[in-house]
Write a protein that holds these residues in place. Sequence first.
Motif, PDB file in Angstrom:
ATOM      1  N   SER A   7       0.824  -1.213   0.000  1.00 48.88           N
ATOM      2  CA  SER A   7       0.000   0.000   0.000  1.00 48.88           C
ATOM      3  C   SER A   7       0.855   1.258   0.000  1.00 48.88           C
ATOM      4  O   SER A   7       0.478   2.277  -0.600  1.00 48.88           O
ATOM      5  N   LYS A   8       2.030   1.224   0.642  1.00 45.97           N
ATOM      6  CA  LYS A   8       2.926   2.380   0.604  1.00 45.97           C
ATOM      7  C   LYS A   8       3.391   2.655  -0.826  1.00 45.97           C
ATOM      8  O   LYS A   8       3.448   3.804  -1.265  1.00 45.97           O
ATOM      9  N   ARG A   9       3.726   1.587  -1.548  1.00 44.67           N
ATOM     10  CA  ARG A   9       4.200   1.772  -2.925  1.00 44.67           C
ATOM     11  C   ARG A   9       3.090   2.270  -3.843  1.00 44.67           C
ATOM     12  O   ARG A   9       3.350   2.967  -4.814  1.00 44.67           O
ATOM     13  N   LEU A  10       1.856   1.924  -3.533  1.00 52.82           N
ATOM     14  CA  LEU A  10       0.745   2.331  -4.406  1.00 52.82           C
ATOM     15  C   LEU A  10       0.327   3.779  -4.180  1.00 52.82           C
ATOM     16  O   LEU A  10      -0.276   4.395  -5.056  1.00 52.82           O
ATOM     17  N   ALA A  11       0.657   4.352  -3.025  1.00 53.04           N
ATOM     18  CA  ALA A  11       0.140   5.670  -2.665  1.00 53.04           C
ATOM     19  C   ALA A  11       0.457   6.718  -3.721  1.00 53.04           C
ATOM     20  O   ALA A  11      -0.401   7.535  -4.075  1.00 53.04           O
ATOM     21  N   LYS A  12       1.675   6.720  -4.238  1.00 53.21           N
ATOM     22  CA  LYS A  12       2.046   7.715  -5.244  1.00 53.21           C
ATOM     23  C   LYS A  12       1.163   7.595  -6.478  1.00 53.21           C
ATOM     24  O   LYS A  12       0.702   8.604  -7.033  1.00 53.21           O
ATOM     25  N   ALA A  13       0.911   6.371  -6.931  1.00 49.21           N
ATOM     26  CA  ALA A  13       0.070   6.167  -8.110  1.00 49.21           C
ATOM     27  C   ALA A  13      -1.356   6.638  -7.863  1.00 49.21           C
ATOM     28  O   ALA A  13      -1.992   7.237  -8.734  1.00 49.21           O
ATOM     29  N   VAL A  14      -1.866   6.402  -6.664  1.00 49.99           N
ATOM     30  CA  VAL A  14      -3.236   6.809  -6.341  1.00 49.99           C
ATOM     31  C   VAL A  14      -3.370   8.325  -6.377  1.00 49.99           C
ATOM     32  O   VAL A  14      -4.379   8.867  -6.845  1.00 49.99           O
ATOM     33  N   PHE A  15      -2.349   9.040  -5.917  1.00 48.44           N
ATOM     34  CA  PHE A  15      -2.403  10.497  -5.891  1.00 48.44           C
ATOM     35  C   PHE A  15      -2.101  11.120  -7.250  1.00 48.44           C
ATOM     36  O   PHE A  15      -2.398  12.299  -7.460  1.00 48.44           O
ATOM     37  N   SER A  16      -1.527  10.358  -8.177  1.00 44.73           N
ATOM     38  CA  SER A  16      -1.106  10.966  -9.441  1.00 44.73           C
ATOM     39  C   SER A  16      -1.847  10.448 -10.671  1.00 44.73           C
ATOM     40  O   SER A  16      -1.769  11.062 -11.738  1.00 44.73           O
ATOM     41  N   LEU A  17      -2.572   9.344 -10.560  1.00 38.24           N
ATOM     42  CA  LEU A  17      -3.224   8.750 -11.720  1.00 38.24           C
ATOM     43  C   LEU A  17      -4.732   8.644 -11.517  1.00 38.24           C
ATOM     44  O   LEU A  17      -5.208   8.559 -10.381  1.00 38.24           O
ATOM     45  N   GLU A  18      -5.457   8.649 -12.614  1.00 39.32           N
ATOM     46  CA  GLU A  18      -6.884   8.350 -12.534  1.00 39.32           C
ATOM     47  C   GLU A  18      -7.044   6.856 -12.274  1.00 39.32           C
ATOM     48  O   GLU A  18      -6.539   6.028 -13.019  1.00 39.32           O
ATOM     49  N   MET A  19      -7.740   6.519 -11.229  1.00 35.48           N
ATOM     50  CA  MET A  19      -7.856   5.125 -10.817  1.00 35.48           C
ATOM     51  C   MET A  19      -9.159   4.956 -10.059  1.00 35.48           C
ATOM     52  O   MET A  19      -9.510   5.795  -9.220  1.00 35.48           O
ATOM     53  N   VAL A  20      -9.877   3.894 -10.342  1.00 34.33           N
ATOM     54  CA  VAL A  20     -11.102   3.633  -9.590  1.00 34.33           C
ATOM     55  C   VAL A  20     -10.722   2.983  -8.264  1.00 34.33           C
ATOM     56  O   VAL A  20      -9.649   2.391  -8.117  1.00 34.33           O
ATOM     57  N   SER A  27      -5.041  -3.800  -6.245  1.00 31.83           N
ATOM     58  CA  SER A  27      -3.592  -3.719  -6.415  1.00 31.83           C
ATOM     59  C   SER A  27      -2.862  -3.939  -5.100  1.00 31.83           C
ATOM     60  O   SER A  27      -1.822  -4.600  -5.053  1.00 31.83           O
ATOM     61  N   CYS A  28      -3.392  -3.385  -4.024  1.00 28.60           N
ATOM     62  CA  CYS A  28      -2.750  -3.537  -2.721  1.00 28.60           C
ATOM     63  C   CYS A  28      -2.960  -4.920  -2.122  1.00 28.60           C
ATOM     64  O   CYS A  28      -2.147  -5.374  -1.316  1.00 28.60           O
ATOM     65  N   GLY A  29      -4.025  -5.590  -2.508  1.00 23.01           N
ATOM     66  CA  GLY A  29      -4.367  -6.851  -1.879  1.00 23.01           C
ATOM     67  C   GLY A  29      -3.920  -8.096  -2.615  1.00 23.01           C
ATOM     68  O   GLY A  29      -4.241  -9.200  -2.181  1.00 23.01           O
ATOM     69  N   ARG A  37      -2.421  -9.266   3.108  1.00 22.60           N
ATOM     70  CA  ARG A  37      -3.146  -8.782   1.931  1.00 22.60           C
ATOM     71  C   ARG A  37      -4.490  -8.133   2.252  1.00 22.60           C
ATOM     72  O   ARG A  37      -4.803  -7.070   1.697  1.00 22.60           O
ATOM     73  N   PRO A  38      -5.320  -8.697   3.128  1.00 22.92           N
ATOM     74  CA  PRO A  38      -6.592  -8.017   3.430  1.00 22.92           C
ATOM     75  C   PRO A  38      -6.382  -6.637   4.044  1.00 22.92           C
ATOM     76  O   PRO A  38      -7.135  -5.704   3.757  1.00 22.92           O
ATOM     77  N   HIS A  39      -5.359  -6.502   4.886  1.00 26.13           N
ATOM     78  CA  HIS A  39      -5.089  -5.221   5.533  1.00 26.13           C
ATOM     79  C   HIS A  39      -4.571  -4.208   4.517  1.00 26.13           C
ATOM     80  O   HIS A  39      -4.958  -3.032   4.528  1.00 26.13           O
ATOM     81  N   ASN A  40      -3.688  -4.660   3.611  1.00 21.76           N
ATOM     82  CA  ASN A  40      -3.189  -3.766   2.576  1.00 21.76           C
ATOM     83  C   ASN A  40      -4.300  -3.348   1.623  1.00 21.76           C
ATOM     84  O   ASN A  40      -4.349  -2.198   1.175  1.00 21.76           O
ATOM     85  N   ALA A  41      -5.208  -4.259   1.319  1.00 21.53           N
ATOM     86  CA  ALA A  41      -6.333  -3.916   0.449  1.00 21.53           C
ATOM     87  C   ALA A  41      -7.204  -2.847   1.097  1.00 21.53           C
ATOM     88  O   ALA A  41      -7.628  -1.881   0.446  1.00 21.53           O
ATOM     89  N   GLN A  42      -7.452  -2.988   2.386  1.00 28.60           N
ATOM     90  CA  GLN A  42      -8.253  -1.992   3.100  1.00 28.60           C
ATOM     91  C   GLN A  42      -7.567  -0.637   3.102  1.00 28.60           C
ATOM     92  O   GLN A  42      -8.190   0.404   2.847  1.00 28.60           O
ATOM     93  N   VAL A  43      -6.263  -0.635   3.353  1.00 29.31           N
ATOM     94  CA  VAL A  43      -5.505   0.612   3.361  1.00 29.31           C
ATOM     95  C   VAL A  43      -5.497   1.248   1.971  1.00 29.31           C
ATOM     96  O   VAL A  43      -5.608   2.469   1.832  1.00 29.31           O
ATOM     97  N   GLY A  44      -5.372   0.420   0.932  1.00 31.45           N
ATOM     98  CA  GLY A  44      -5.400   0.957  -0.427  1.00 31.45           C
ATOM     99  C   GLY A  44      -6.674   1.722  -0.721  1.00 31.45           C
ATOM    100  O   GLY A  44      -6.653   2.797  -1.335  1.00 31.45           O
TER     101      GLY A  44
END
Length: 203
Positions: A7-20, A27-29, A37-44
Motif C-alpha cells: 500500500s505504501k508503494r501504491l500511494a504515489k500512483a493513487v495520488f497521481s493517476l486516474e484510478m477507480v 492492487s494492494c491486496g 493482503r486483506p489489511h493492505n487492500a483496506q488501506v489501499g
Amino acid sequence: MWGYNPSKRLAKAVFSLEMVRDAAVESCGRIGHKLGRPHNAQVGGLIWDAATERGQFMCHDLSPRMLNLRSDIAIKVDPQFFFIEQGRPVIFYLQPRRGHVPGVDGLRVIATAIHSLFAIDELSAADLLLLDLSMPTGCNERAVVSYSFSDLPPLPTIDIERLFQRFVDAYDLVSAEGVERKPRRSRPAAERGDDLFGNPPAE
C-alpha cells in the motif's frame, strides 16, 4: 511477519493517476504476505478516499534519509514522495498501522523528523500530509485522519533531543543485557524497507 509496503508503494500512483477505488484495493491486496493482503487492500481503499478528496497531482519521489541519533544508531525516515498543491510542496507520509500506533505526541515526533530532514532547501516552505489510518480506541473500523505541520508543529530542539536520548539510553541498557538485534533478511530491490518506527507485525 508482514508489512504495508504494497500500500505504501501504491500511494504515489493513487495520488497521481486516474484510478477507480476497486483498482486501488485490488492492487494492494494481491501481493505481499498472504496474512497482510486483506489489511493492505483496506488501506489501499482508504488512501484512494483521501486522494480523491484532494485531487490529482504530479508526484515526485523522495529518497529515504537517515536521522542520526548517534554514530552507531540511525533511524530511516521515508515519506516517499511530495506533490505541489496550490503552489506549495506537500510531503506525504503514510501511517497505515491499525493498532499499536503512536498517539498525537508520537506523530508529532515523526512530523518533526520529516521537517528537519526534508523541509529544507527547495522544500523549505513545504507542508505535510501525514495520513493516519489507525483504528481509534473503542472503534471497530479504521479512521482516515490527515495531519499537516500546523496540526503537528515541529518540537523544540531540546525536547526532541530529550526524547531521542531516552531511546538511546534504552538501547544501551538492552544491549548491555546481551540482547542482540536479529540480522535483517535480504529484501528485493523494489522494497523500500522499514520506515520510522518500523513495520508492524501481523495484527
